[in-house]
Design an enzyme around this catalytic site. Structure first.
Site, PDB file in Angstrom:
ATOM      1  N   ASN A  43      89.595  43.582  23.521  1.00 59.60           N
ATOM      2  CA  ASN A  43      88.351  42.845  23.331  1.00 59.60           C
ATOM      3  C   ASN A  43      88.686  41.387  23.050  1.00 59.60           C
ATOM      4  OD1 ASN A  43      85.512  42.493  22.908  1.00 59.60           O
ATOM      5  ND2 ASN A  43      85.880  42.495  20.704  1.00 59.60           N
ATOM      6  N   MET A  52      78.129  44.770  24.755  1.00 58.63           N
ATOM      7  CA  MET A  52      77.363  44.664  23.509  1.00 58.63           C
ATOM      8  C   MET A  52      77.128  46.002  22.819  1.00 58.63           C
ATOM      9  SD  MET A  52      77.236  41.533  23.230  1.00 58.63           S
ATOM     10  CE  MET A  52      76.134  41.311  21.838  1.00 58.63           C
ATOM     11  N   ARG A  53      78.079  46.915  22.945  1.00 59.83           N
ATOM     12  CA  ARG A  53      77.940  48.199  22.261  1.00 59.83           C
ATOM     13  C   ARG A  53      79.211  48.541  21.510  1.00 59.83           C
ATOM     14  NH1 ARG A  53      73.487  50.965  23.562  1.00 59.83           N
ATOM     15  NH2 ARG A  53      72.349  49.956  25.232  1.00 59.83           N
ATOM     16  N   ASN A  62      83.826  35.601  31.029  1.00 61.96           N
ATOM     17  CA  ASN A  62      85.213  36.065  30.865  1.00 61.96           C
ATOM     18  C   ASN A  62      85.652  36.915  32.053  1.00 61.96           C
ATOM     19  OD1 ASN A  62      86.646  35.296  28.223  1.00 61.96           O
ATOM     20  ND2 ASN A  62      84.540  35.695  27.570  1.00 61.96           N
ATOM     21  N   LYS A  66      74.731  58.918  22.250  1.00 63.37           N
ATOM     22  CA  LYS A  66      75.825  57.959  22.448  1.00 63.37           C
ATOM     23  C   LYS A  66      77.050  58.645  23.071  1.00 63.37           C
ATOM     24  CE  LYS A  66      78.833  55.218  19.466  1.00 63.37           C
ATOM     25  NZ  LYS A  66      78.825  53.888  18.909  1.00 63.37           N
ATOM     26  N   HIS A  83      87.055  38.105  20.909  1.00 65.58           N
ATOM     27  CA  HIS A  83      86.048  37.802  19.897  1.00 65.58           C
ATOM     28  C   HIS A  83      86.081  36.300  19.595  1.00 65.58           C
ATOM     29  CE1 HIS A  83      83.359  38.573  16.570  1.00 65.58           C
ATOM     30  NE2 HIS A  83      84.083  37.735  15.859  1.00 65.58           N
TER      31      HIS A  83
END
Ligand code: GRF
Length: 205
Positions: A109, A92-93, A16, A67, A111
């Site tokens: 994002n 991936m978080r 992407n 985090k 999906h």
């Protein structure tokens, strides 16, 4: 016209990211990649911008005690490179609420399902297992839920009887590569307006 500066977060392959870069190079997308940030030093995504005048940064979770401080480091990189829109491209978080409110309405994002169906991991496998006849992809703003933010664009693809998760993922990916640059372009043109959880797309001026 000033180009919207993108901060792209990618953990893996980066197809992407490649589609966004290609759209910018072809002048189909009037934006600029300010920085590509990865939490994975081995991410092929980082190599995709090699040779272009684009900054990259690796921010590894293991180098931070928690985090929160990891996300602060990511935010610092975004700010350093004046990112206006945060583009998650296979990142991936799950981002925490402080990060999300800091960039509120400015995180996108993509999906690989027609949300709200099949959020979370392995969306294509979920679609195959469920037996749907149609799936697709969704570009959305990010909120605190898992793939629950306001939907910007969606496009459907058929699911064929002999599809595997891989063949379906391939079919969806082709559409992702068109849809993501298009949604980013709409943002850059100031055409995305939030009304509750609905995204209104205004006409091109
Ligand atoms: C894509 O399927 C995207 O929908 C999902 O993660 C995958 C990233 O692929 N969020 P790539 O790294 O852009 O090739």
């Amino acid at each position: 016209m000033n180009r919207t500066v993108l901060g792209i977060l990618a953990s893996g392959r980066g197809s992407n990211l490649q589609a966004i870069l290609d759209a910018i190079l072809a002048e189909r997308l009037k934006a600029k990649i300010g920085v590509v940030i990865s939490d994975n030093p081995a991410a092929p995504a980082l190599k995709r911008v090699k040779g272009f005048d684009i900054a990259t940064a690796v921010v590894e979770r293991q180098n931070y005690p928690d985090k929160h401080s990891f996300e602060q480091a990511v935010a610092a990189e975004l700010n350093l490179h004046h990112a206006e829109l945060v583009v998650l491209a296979g990142f991936m978080r799950i981002l925490g609420s402080e990060f999300i409110s800091r960039f509120s309405g400015r995180i996108m994002n993509i999906h690989p399902s027609l949300l709200p169906a099949f959020p979370g991991l392995d969306a294509q496998a979920q679609a195959i297992r469920y037996g749907v006849k149609v799936s697709g992809c969704t570009v959305h703003f990010v909120d605190e839920g898992m793939d629950t933010g306001p939907i910007i664009l969606q496009e459907a693809v058929p699911v064929l009887d002999d599809d595997t998760e891989h063949s379906l993922a391939e079919r969806i990916l082709h559409v992702e590569h068109v849809l993501y640059p298009r949604a980013i372009g709409m943002y850059a043109e100031g055409r995305l307006q939030l009304s509750g959880r609905k995204v209104i797309i205004t006409e091109k001026r």
